[in-house]
Motif scaffolding. Structure first.
Motif, PDB file in Angstrom:
ATOM      1  N   LEU A 176       1.340  54.730 -25.444  1.00  0.00           N
ATOM      2  CA  LEU A 176       2.462  55.395 -24.784  1.00  0.00           C
ATOM      3  C   LEU A 176       3.656  54.452 -24.854  1.00  0.00           C
ATOM      4  N   PRO A 177       4.493  54.587 -25.881  1.00  0.00           N
ATOM      5  CA  PRO A 177       5.630  53.675 -26.036  1.00  0.00           C
ATOM      6  C   PRO A 177       6.600  53.761 -24.850  1.00  0.00           C
ATOM      7  N   ALA A 178       7.209  52.650 -24.537  1.00  0.00           N
ATOM      8  CA  ALA A 178       8.146  52.554 -23.414  1.00  0.00           C
ATOM      9  C   ALA A 178       9.226  53.623 -23.515  1.00  0.00           C
ATOM     10  N   SER A 227       9.692  50.211 -18.992  1.00  0.00           N
ATOM     11  CA  SER A 227      10.295  49.550 -20.150  1.00  0.00           C
ATOM     12  C   SER A 227       9.252  48.781 -20.964  1.00  0.00           C
ATOM     13  N   ASN A 228       7.980  48.976 -20.620  1.00  0.00           N
ATOM     14  CA  ASN A 228       6.878  48.329 -21.338  1.00  0.00           C
ATOM     15  C   ASN A 228       5.955  49.382 -21.928  1.00  0.00           C
ATOM     16  N   ASP A 229       5.361  49.085 -23.078  1.00  0.00           N
ATOM     17  CA  ASP A 229       4.382  49.989 -23.669  1.00  0.00           C
ATOM     18  C   ASP A 229       3.156  50.046 -22.762  1.00  0.00           C
ATOM     19  N   PHE A 234       5.126  44.664 -11.224  1.00  0.00           N
ATOM     20  CA  PHE A 234       3.699  44.506 -11.061  1.00  0.00           C
ATOM     21  C   PHE A 234       2.970  45.827 -10.811  1.00  0.00           C
ATOM     22  N   ALA A 235       3.660  46.946 -10.889  1.00  0.00           N
ATOM     23  CA  ALA A 235       3.032  48.242 -10.659  1.00  0.00           C
ATOM     24  C   ALA A 235       2.046  48.543 -11.780  1.00  0.00           C
ATOM     25  N   GLY A 236       0.978  49.242 -11.422  1.00  0.00           N
ATOM     26  CA  GLY A 236      -0.009  49.626 -12.428  1.00  0.00           C
ATOM     27  C   GLY A 236       0.555  50.672 -13.369  1.00  0.00           C
ATOM     28  N   ALA A 237      -0.055  50.761 -14.527  1.00  0.00           N
ATOM     29  CA  ALA A 237       0.396  51.719 -15.539  1.00  0.00           C
ATOM     30  C   ALA A 237       0.404  53.142 -14.987  1.00  0.00           C
ATOM     31  N   ALA A 238      -0.585  53.471 -14.157  1.00  0.00           N
ATOM     32  CA  ALA A 238      -0.675  54.828 -13.609  1.00  0.00           C
ATOM     33  C   ALA A 238       0.579  55.205 -12.824  1.00  0.00           C
ATOM     34  N   GLU A 239       1.236  54.232 -12.241  1.00  0.00           N
ATOM     35  CA  GLU A 239       2.452  54.489 -11.472  1.00  0.00           C
ATOM     36  C   GLU A 239       3.682  54.620 -12.365  1.00  0.00           C
TER      37      GLU A 239
END
Length: 160
Positions: free
Chosen positions: A95-97, A57-59, A22-27
């Motif tokens: 930004l691909p995983a 592991s997610n785009d 659940f962390a934000g993309a920025a993290e």
């Protein structure tokens, strides 16, 4: 009221154990080699470059950049059209995983339009990356002088 507090604590505990999910993309993004180009007095535009690494592991999608140093800050790229290199704005940068994405001269970059302050080599500017999920990453980006070696190499390549 107690039920709301219990529910909130329960959810916080559940999310806390699953922080990576659940962390934000920025993290989940790291930044390396970030800099903004110093420009001569009177020049109203500049650009910033960096390497972004998606450690998840997610785009992830970079949707924008903000800075008080310029009136407008946009994501840009260069494309070849009719034998001419042209710069154009892009809506996002994917930004691909697990991969690096380089923002560099002649490719993807951050364009700073209508500079609000002088870009003095050795100083830093504030820049915030804005991701699709709404999370932001605040950066202090050093201002660097464009090296003449890079310009000389580009000129030699054109002449050959």
């Amino acid at each position: 009221m107690r039920n709301i507090i219990r529910s909130t604590l329960l959810l916080a505990t559940l999310f806390g154990f699953s922080g990576v999910l659940f962390a934000g993309a920025a993290e989940q993004v790291t930044v390396a080699d970030a800099y903004v180009r110093a420009v001569p007095p009177g020049q109203t535009n500049s650009a910033s470059f960096m390497t972004l690494t998606n450690t998840s592991s997610n785009d992830i999608v970079l949707k924008g950049v903000e800075s008080p140093a310029a009136k407008a800050v946009e994501l840009h790229t260069h494309t070849m059209s009719d034998g001419m290199m042209r710069m154009r704005q892009v809506e996002k940068i994917d930004l691909p995983a697990g991969q690096n994405v380089k923002l560099q001269p002649g490719g993807l970059h951050v364009m700073m339009i209508g500079l609000q302050q002088s870009l003095v080599p050795g100083e830093q500017i504030d820049l915030s990356l804005v991701f699709e999920d709404g999370s932001k990453m605040a950066l202090k980006v050093p201002v660097v002088k464009l090296q003449m070696k890079m310009q000389d190499a580009a000129m030699k390549q054109k002449m050959n």
